[in-house]
Write a protein that holds these residues in place. Structure first.
Motif, PDB file in Angstrom:
ATOM      1  N   GLU A   1      60.105  34.230  38.518  1.00 33.03           N
ATOM      2  CA  GLU A   1      59.907  32.756  39.337  1.00 33.03           C
ATOM      3  C   GLU A   1      58.563  31.899  38.822  1.00 33.03           C
ATOM      4  OE1 GLU A   1      62.581  31.413  42.189  1.00 33.03           O
ATOM      5  OE2 GLU A   1      64.573  32.747  40.963  1.00 33.03           O
ATOM      6  N   ILE A   2      57.507  32.328  38.751  1.00 32.20           N
ATOM      7  CA  ILE A   2      56.650  32.290  39.159  1.00 32.20           C
ATOM      8  C   ILE A   2      55.907  31.370  38.353  1.00 32.20           C
ATOM      9  CG2 ILE A   2      55.252  34.060  38.393  1.00 32.20           C
ATOM     10  CD1 ILE A   2      52.826  33.000  40.704  1.00 32.20           C
ATOM     11  N   ASP A   3      55.373  30.044  37.929  1.00 33.26           N
ATOM     12  CA  ASP A   3      54.803  29.439  36.616  1.00 33.26           C
ATOM     13  C   ASP A   3      53.379  30.506  36.037  1.00 33.26           C
ATOM     14  OD1 ASP A   3      51.916  27.976  37.028  1.00 33.26           O
ATOM     15  OD2 ASP A   3      53.479  28.303  39.269  1.00 33.26           O
ATOM     16  N   GLU A   4      53.025  30.167  34.825  1.00 36.43           N
ATOM     17  CA  GLU A   4      51.992  30.877  34.533  1.00 36.43           C
ATOM     18  C   GLU A   4      50.798  30.652  34.630  1.00 36.43           C
ATOM     19  OE1 GLU A   4      52.372  30.165  29.872  1.00 36.43           O
ATOM     20  OE2 GLU A   4      54.304  31.769  29.964  1.00 36.43           O
ATOM     21  N   LYS A   5      51.134  29.659  35.046  1.00 38.12           N
ATOM     22  CA  LYS A   5      48.962  29.020  35.555  1.00 38.12           C
ATOM     23  C   LYS A   5      48.596  29.144  36.745  1.00 38.12           C
ATOM     24  CE  LYS A   5      45.847  25.186  36.090  1.00 38.12           C
ATOM     25  NZ  LYS A   5      45.056  26.706  36.980  1.00 38.12           N
ATOM     26  N   SER A   6      49.590  29.402  38.125  1.00 40.85           N
ATOM     27  CA  SER A   6      50.105  30.238  39.345  1.00 40.85           C
ATOM     28  C   SER A   6      49.764  31.688  39.165  1.00 40.85           C
ATOM     29  CB  SER A   6      50.924  30.298  40.338  1.00 40.85           C
ATOM     30  OG  SER A   6      51.367  28.051  40.526  1.00 40.85           O
ATOM     31  N   TYR A   7      50.204  32.257  38.024  1.00 41.71           N
ATOM     32  CA  TYR A   7      50.226  33.418  37.611  1.00 41.71           C
ATOM     33  C   TYR A   7      48.467  34.148  37.238  1.00 41.71           C
ATOM     34  CZ  TYR A   7      51.659  38.307  35.735  1.00 41.71           C
ATOM     35  OH  TYR A   7      51.294  39.359  35.392  1.00 41.71           O
ATOM     36  N   LEU A   8      48.221  33.628  36.636  1.00 41.18           N
ATOM     37  CA  LEU A   8      46.454  33.985  35.571  1.00 41.18           C
ATOM     38  C   LEU A   8      45.846  33.575  36.542  1.00 41.18           C
ATOM     39  CD1 LEU A   8      47.568  32.681  31.631  1.00 41.18           C
ATOM     40  CD2 LEU A   8      47.374  34.749  32.827  1.00 41.18           C
ATOM     41  N   ASP A   9      45.865  32.705  37.535  1.00 37.39           N
ATOM     42  CA  ASP A   9      44.870  32.249  39.176  1.00 37.39           C
ATOM     43  C   ASP A   9      45.161  33.731  39.656  1.00 37.39           C
ATOM     44  OD1 ASP A   9      44.486  29.978  37.186  1.00 37.39           O
ATOM     45  OD2 ASP A   9      45.081  28.700  38.659  1.00 37.39           O
ATOM     46  N   ALA A  10      45.928  34.468  40.020  1.00 38.90           N
ATOM     47  CA  ALA A  10      45.973  35.005  40.526  1.00 38.90           C
ATOM     48  C   ALA A  10      45.618  36.222  40.142  1.00 38.90           C
ATOM     49  CB  ALA A  10      47.463  35.320  41.326  1.00 38.90           C
ATOM     50  N   MET A  11      45.735  36.595  39.200  1.00 43.25           N
ATOM     51  CA  MET A  11      45.635  37.919  38.488  1.00 43.25           C
ATOM     52  C   MET A  11      43.203  38.305  37.894  1.00 43.25           C
ATOM     53  SD  MET A  11      48.181  39.550  37.746  1.00 43.25           S
ATOM     54  CE  MET A  11      47.407  40.800  37.276  1.00 43.25           C
ATOM     55  N   LEU A  12      43.245  36.754  37.809  1.00 41.92           N
ATOM     56  CA  LEU A  12      42.026  36.917  37.879  1.00 41.92           C
ATOM     57  C   LEU A  12      40.970  36.889  38.821  1.00 41.92           C
ATOM     58  CD1 LEU A  12      41.486  34.019  35.632  1.00 41.92           C
ATOM     59  CD2 LEU A  12      41.079  36.220  34.745  1.00 41.92           C
ATOM     60  N   VAL A  13      41.818  36.415  40.724  1.00 44.70           N
ATOM     61  CA  VAL A  13      41.270  36.827  41.399  1.00 44.70           C
ATOM     62  C   VAL A  13      41.572  38.268  41.831  1.00 44.70           C
ATOM     63  CG1 VAL A  13      41.620  36.291  43.696  1.00 44.70           C
ATOM     64  CG2 VAL A  13      41.713  33.940  42.402  1.00 44.70           C
ATOM     65  N   ALA A  14      42.557  38.783  41.636  1.00 46.89           N
ATOM     66  CA  ALA A  14      42.293  40.704  42.025  1.00 46.89           C
ATOM     67  C   ALA A  14      42.016  40.385  41.279  1.00 46.89           C
ATOM     68  CB  ALA A  14      44.398  40.679  41.172  1.00 46.89           C
ATOM     69  N   LYS A  15      41.132  40.697  39.853  1.00 49.16           N
ATOM     70  CA  LYS A  15      39.903  41.220  39.432  1.00 49.16           C
ATOM     71  C   LYS A  15      38.992  41.444  39.690  1.00 49.16           C
ATOM     72  CE  LYS A  15      37.271  41.491  35.522  1.00 49.16           C
ATOM     73  NZ  LYS A  15      37.075  42.921  35.281  1.00 49.16           N
ATOM     74  N   LYS A  16      38.519  39.741  40.348  1.00 53.00           N
ATOM     75  CA  LYS A  16      37.100  39.829  41.185  1.00 53.00           C
ATOM     76  C   LYS A  16      37.575  40.331  42.990  1.00 53.00           C
ATOM     77  CE  LYS A  16      35.902  34.628  41.469  1.00 53.00           C
ATOM     78  NZ  LYS A  16      35.375  34.000  40.546  1.00 53.00           N
ATOM     79  N   VAL A  17      38.721  40.000  43.255  1.00 59.60           N
ATOM     80  CA  VAL A  17      38.390  40.878  44.771  1.00 59.60           C
ATOM     81  C   VAL A  17      38.331  42.297  44.792  1.00 59.60           C
ATOM     82  CG1 VAL A  17      39.728  41.027  46.823  1.00 59.60           C
ATOM     83  CG2 VAL A  17      39.814  38.690  45.730  1.00 59.60           C
ATOM     84  N   ALA A  18      39.343  42.974  43.119  1.00 61.32           N
ATOM     85  CA  ALA A  18      38.743  44.589  43.615  1.00 61.32           C
ATOM     86  C   ALA A  18      37.404  44.584  42.711  1.00 61.32           C
ATOM     87  CB  ALA A  18      39.547  44.940  41.699  1.00 61.32           C
ATOM     88  N   SER A  19      37.000  43.867  42.374  1.00 62.09           N
ATOM     89  CA  SER A  19      35.378  44.214  42.083  1.00 62.09           C
ATOM     90  C   SER A  19      34.590  44.409  42.919  1.00 62.09           C
ATOM     91  CB  SER A  19      34.880  43.074  41.000  1.00 62.09           C
ATOM     92  OG  SER A  19      33.729  43.546  40.808  1.00 62.09           O
ATOM     93  N   ALA A  20      34.748  43.340  44.500  1.00 57.15           N
ATOM     94  CA  ALA A  20      34.525  43.024  45.517  1.00 57.15           C
ATOM     95  C   ALA A  20      34.574  44.620  46.216  1.00 57.15           C
ATOM     96  CB  ALA A  20      34.657  41.997  45.990  1.00 57.15           C
ATOM     97  N   ILE A  21      35.840  44.860  46.001  1.00 56.41           N
ATOM     98  CA  ILE A  21      36.426  46.039  47.382  1.00 56.41           C
ATOM     99  C   ILE A  21      35.525  47.406  46.782  1.00 56.41           C
ATOM    100  CG2 ILE A  21      38.060  47.943  48.109  1.00 56.41           C
ATOM    101  CD1 ILE A  21      39.764  44.811  47.708  1.00 56.41           C
ATOM    102  N   SER A  22      35.028  47.265  45.727  1.00 53.33           N
ATOM    103  CA  SER A  22      34.348  48.672  44.864  1.00 53.33           C
ATOM    104  C   SER A  22      32.847  48.550  45.172  1.00 53.33           C
ATOM    105  CB  SER A  22      34.646  48.357  42.899  1.00 53.33           C
ATOM    106  OG  SER A  22      33.871  47.662  42.667  1.00 53.33           O
ATOM    107  N   LYS A  23      32.918  47.724  45.825  1.00 56.71           N
ATOM    108  CA  LYS A  23      30.977  47.508  46.464  1.00 56.71           C
ATOM    109  C   LYS A  23      31.260  47.312  47.025  1.00 56.71           C
ATOM    110  CE  LYS A  23      29.851  44.607  42.173  1.00 56.71           C
ATOM    111  NZ  LYS A  23      29.990  42.595  42.472  1.00 56.71           N
TER     112      LYS A  23
END
Ligand code: AMP
Ligand code: ZN
Length: 134
Positions: free
Chosen positions: A50-72
């Motif tokens: 049900e999620i719209d594409e923009k909200s989904y893509l925004d969330a996926m980009l934040v997922a990458k950013k946060v994973a990168s921070a956690i890895s450090k």
């Protein structure tokens, strides 16, 4: 209002690690592993379907950013599982779309296993059915 909408509005406390106009990231209250974080679009939608594409893509980009921070945060973080549970059958308990970021350590309690079903299914007919619905 759902629990994540309450968190986004500030009515329920959370451990927020990131926020922008469209998305927040908070620590999961029940840390599957240390650093387990939920990426949550601010706009409520129930699930992946049900999620719209923009909200989904925004969330996926934040997922990458946060994973990168956690890895450090630690040399012990060796990898991640990104997980979305869509509907009750898949384990969804909060009906507001979110992505789990689960940091992986050499010894942790996560077990994700698939049975080896090679050769048991007709891949051509499965692929045909999916393509017909794209
Ligand atoms: P799911 O089962 O995929 O719907 O995931 C829901 C997740 O939300 C679970 O891992 C819960 O531990 C987490 N959760 C539920 N309530 C809260 C809360 N108030 N703050 C942070 N995480 C929560
Ligand atoms: Zn909500």
């Amino acid at each position: 209002m759902c629990v994540f909408c309450e968190i986004i509005k500030g009515n329920i406390p959370s451990k927020k690690v990131y926020e922008d106009d469209n998305t927040i990231a908070i620590l999961d209250i029940s840390q599957a592993t240390v650093g387990h974080t939920l990426i949550i679009p601010k706009k409520h939608s129930k699930n992946l379907l049900e999620i719209d594409e923009k909200s989904y893509l925004d969330a996926m980009l934040v997922a990458k950013k946060v994973a990168s921070a956690i890895s450090k945060t630690s040399n012990d973080v060796l990898g991640f599982n990104l997980l979305n549970n869509c509907n009750e059958v898949a384990g969804q308990t909060v009906d507001h779309f979110h992505i789990h970021i689960i940091p992986r350590y050499k010894k942790d309690d996560i077990k994700l296993e698939f049975i080896d079903n090679q050769g048991k299914f007709d891949l051509d007919s499965i692929a045909k059915k999916i393509k017909e619905n794209m």
